[in-house]
Scaffold this motif. Structure first.
Motif: not given
Length: 237
Positions: A102-107
């Motif tokens: 989720v973090v990788r996609l959001a960033l």
């Protein structure tokens, strides 16, 4: 005869070896090259994606702000000339998936975005979801059996059979461990058992949800199915 006469004189070979060793120790070692950097470019820094939500951080006795400050302090200690910048990734509450993904996609991580753009039929083939098979005492992750220990399966089963209810740590201990067991956890070390279970659930670790300050809950998603036994479970009263 003096003591000096008893000491062996250095041979030409030992003198040359000593000189070579001195030169080798004095020569600066070449910096290790990052293989992922193409020729003609240089590395200017890096990104470290950390996947953890506030509930999990709280269960570990910390919070996101303290983790960020600790990592920034570590970078300043190792490399005082380094510059740091932290960005928090936001997602809808209750969204599924691994925290780090989720973090990788959001960033906007390029590799994560490329994986998300994968054709829908390829995604369906790659992810078949979770099957918690209570009748056969096993868990399937994308059709592959998860290597859970007996106690890890018992822990998951206990939460699954009480879907929708948050189970306190004390209840898990008294229900799943007895005084005769080799190791009886306390309310603090029960978190270690849950972390081990989550690590084996891989991409589906969020089906075991931390409720901050209370305990744990089984969260069923669209890609999770439960196969019940034909007779009532012995741990339901």
């Amino acid at each position: 005869m003096s003591i000096a006469h008893l000491a062996p004189r250095p041979t030409a070979l030992s003198t040359a070896d000593a000189a070579s060793a001195a030169v080798a120790s004095a020569a600066p070692s070449a910096p290790a090259r990052i293989r992922a950097v193409p020729e003609g470019t240089e590395a200017r820094g890096f990104v470290l994606y950390v996947g953890i939500d506030e509930d999990k951080a709280g269960a570990d006795g910390t919070d996101l702000g303290r983790i960020v400050e600790a990592l920034k302090a570590l970078a300043a200690e190792i490399a005082p000339s380094s510059e740091t910048y932290a960005a928090v990734a936001l997602a809808p509450r209750g969204a599924g998936g691994r925290d780090v993904d989720v973090v990788r996609l959001a960033l906007q991580d390029p590799a994560a975005l490329a994986k998300q753009r994968q054709a829908p039929d390829e995604q369906d083939r790659a992810r078949d979801g979770v099957v918690v098979d209570l009748s056969r005492k096993r868990v399937l992750l994308d059709n592959n059996p998860a290597n859970l220990t007996y106690k890890e399966f018992e822990l998951l089963q206990y939460l699954v059979l009480r879907e929708g209810r948050t189970i306190e740590r004390a209840e898990l201990i008294t229900s799943l461990w007895s005084a005769g067991d080799d190791e009886v956890p306390n309310e603090r070390t029960i978190d270690v058992h849950v972390r081990r279970l989550r690590s084996k659930l891989g991409d589906y670790e969020d089906i075991v949800r931390t409720v901050r300050g209370v305990g744990y809950r089984f969260d069923r998603h669209a890609d999770v199915s439960v196969r019940h036994t034909s007779t009532p479970s012995p741990d339901l009263f």
